[in-house]
Design a protein around this motif. Structure first.
Motif, PDB file in Angstrom:
ATOM      1  N   VAL A   1      18.339 -71.911 -51.018  1.00 33.58           N
ATOM      2  CA  VAL A   1      18.934 -73.253 -50.937  1.00 33.58           C
ATOM      3  C   VAL A   1      19.165 -73.808 -52.339  1.00 33.58           C
ATOM      4  CG1 VAL A   1      18.512 -75.650 -50.234  1.00 33.58           C
ATOM      5  CG2 VAL A   1      18.159 -73.791 -48.601  1.00 33.58           C
ATOM      6  N   SER A   2      18.221 -73.589 -53.251  1.00 33.66           N
ATOM      7  CA  SER A   2      18.405 -74.060 -54.628  1.00 33.66           C
ATOM      8  C   SER A   2      19.605 -73.376 -55.277  1.00 33.66           C
ATOM      9  CB  SER A   2      17.140 -73.855 -55.458  1.00 33.66           C
ATOM     10  OG  SER A   2      16.931 -72.482 -55.731  1.00 33.66           O
ATOM     11  N   GLY A   3      19.800 -72.091 -54.986  1.00 31.53           N
ATOM     12  CA  GLY A   3      20.969 -71.386 -55.500  1.00 31.53           C
ATOM     13  C   GLY A   3      22.266 -71.957 -54.951  1.00 31.53           C
TER      14      GLY A   3
ATOM     15  N   ARG B   1      25.200 -73.882 -57.070  1.00 32.33           N
ATOM     16  CA  ARG B   1      26.627 -73.526 -56.965  1.00 32.33           C
ATOM     17  C   ARG B   1      27.472 -74.764 -56.643  1.00 32.33           C
ATOM     18  NH1 ARG B   1      30.466 -69.078 -56.827  1.00 32.33           N
ATOM     19  NH2 ARG B   1      32.230 -69.965 -55.739  1.00 32.33           N
ATOM     20  N   LEU B   2      27.001 -75.563 -55.701  1.00 34.16           N
ATOM     21  CA  LEU B   2      27.732 -76.758 -55.287  1.00 34.16           C
ATOM     22  C   LEU B   2      27.888 -77.740 -56.448  1.00 34.16           C
ATOM     23  CD1 LEU B   2      28.956 -78.241 -52.802  1.00 34.16           C
ATOM     24  CD2 LEU B   2      26.715 -79.301 -52.514  1.00 34.16           C
ATOM     25  N   VAL B   3      26.826 -77.945 -57.217  1.00 33.93           N
ATOM     26  CA  VAL B   3      26.840 -78.923 -58.299  1.00 33.93           C
ATOM     27  C   VAL B   3      27.613 -78.420 -59.517  1.00 33.93           C
ATOM     28  CG1 VAL B   3      25.357 -80.103 -59.990  1.00 33.93           C
ATOM     29  CG2 VAL B   3      24.713 -80.061 -57.576  1.00 33.93           C
ATOM     30  N   LEU B   4      27.462 -77.175 -59.872  1.00 30.43           N
ATOM     31  CA  LEU B   4      28.033 -76.671 -61.121  1.00 30.43           C
ATOM     32  C   LEU B   4      29.399 -76.021 -61.001  1.00 30.43           C
ATOM     33  CD1 LEU B   4      24.953 -75.146 -62.968  1.00 30.43           C
ATOM     34  CD2 LEU B   4      26.055 -77.359 -63.328  1.00 30.43           C
ATOM     35  N   HIS B   5      29.836 -75.711 -59.797  1.00 31.09           N
ATOM     36  CA  HIS B   5      31.110 -75.007 -59.658  1.00 31.09           C
ATOM     37  C   HIS B   5      32.258 -76.002 -59.675  1.00 31.09           C
ATOM     38  CE1 HIS B   5      34.046 -72.076 -58.034  1.00 31.09           C
ATOM     39  NE2 HIS B   5      33.308 -71.261 -58.750  1.00 31.09           N
ATOM     40  N   ARG B   6      33.248 -75.722 -60.503  1.00 29.00           N
ATOM     41  CA  ARG B   6      34.431 -76.581 -60.610  1.00 29.00           C
ATOM     42  C   ARG B   6      35.339 -76.385 -59.415  1.00 29.00           C
ATOM     43  NH1 ARG B   6      34.465 -74.191 -65.854  1.00 29.00           N
ATOM     44  NH2 ARG B   6      36.084 -72.827 -65.095  1.00 29.00           N
TER      45      ARG B   6
END
Length: 174
Positions: free
Chosen positions: A148-150, A154-159
Motif C-alpha cells: 500500500v505504501s508503494g 506512486r500516486l503521489v510522485l507520478h506525474r
C-alpha cells in the motif's frame, strides 16, 4: 529450515540492496545518481534527485537488513514498498521479465512477504538480539502496509501524462 531462510534472505536482500546501489552510484553497472534521477524522470516521477536518493537508500537499507535478518518485518515492509513501485512502472509491459515486465519485482515482493511471515530464522540478527518470533499480526500488517505504501508513493510522485496526451478537459499544472 534455518539454512534455507539464510540463503533466501542473503540472495533476495543483496539483490534488492544491489538494485539500490545502481540507482545512486556507478557501482554494479549503475549510471550514477544522475542516471538514477533520469530513470525516475523517464518513468514519470516527480522529485528528481531526492526521489532517486530515497528509492536507492530504501532499497539498500531494506536489502541489507533483510540479508542480515535485522528488524525483518520492517525490512520486508520497505522492500515490498519499493518493489511495488517498480512493479507499477513495469506493469504496462505485462508479467514476463523478457518483455521488461513486472515478474521480478513481484517475486521480490512475495519473497519479502514470505520472510515477514516465517521470520528470518535462527541464523539472523533478530534471533541473536532475541526479538523473534514476531507476532503474526505484525507480519500481516507488514504485508498490507508495504505494498500500500508503494501504491501511495506512486500516486503521489507520478506525474500526469504530458498535456498533448491528456484529454482536453483534463489539463492541469504539473
Amino acid at each position: 529450515m534455518d539454512a534455507g531462510l539464510l540463503v533466501l534472505r542473503l540472495v533476495a536482500g543483496l539483490l534488492i540492496a544491489g538494485h539500490g546501489v545502481q540507482k545512486v552510484s556507478f557501482r554494479l553497472g549503475g549510471h550514477g545518481l544522475a542516471g538514477g534521477t533520469e530513470e525516475f524522470r523517464h518513468d514519470g516521477f516527480r522529485g528528481g534527485r531526492l526521489t532517486a536518493v530515497v528509492a536507492g537508500g530504501s532499497q539498500i537499507g531494506a536489502g541489507l537488513f533483510l540479508a542480515a535478518g535485522l528488524l525483518t518485518p520492517l525490512a520486508a515492509m520497505a522492500a515490498m514498498g519499493v518493489m511495488t513501485v517498480a512493479g507499477t512502472v513495469k506493469r504496462p509491459k505485462g508479467l514476463w521479465v523478457q518483455n521488461d515486465g513486472y515478474e521480478y519485482p513481484l517475486v521480490l515482493v512475495v519473497v519479502s512477504a514470505a520472510l515477514a511471515l516465517t521470520g528470518p530464522g535462527r541464523w539472523s540478527l533478530d534471533d541473536a538480539l532475541g526479538v523473534t518470533p514476531w507476532p503474526l499480526w505484525v507480519a500481516l500488517a507488514v504485508i498490507v502496509i508495504g505494498p500500500v505504501s508503494g501504491l501511495l508513493t506512486r500516486l503521489v510522485l507520478h506525474r500526469q501524462p504530458a498535456t498533448s496526451e491528456r484529454k482536453p478537459h483534463a489539463q492541469t499544472a504539473d
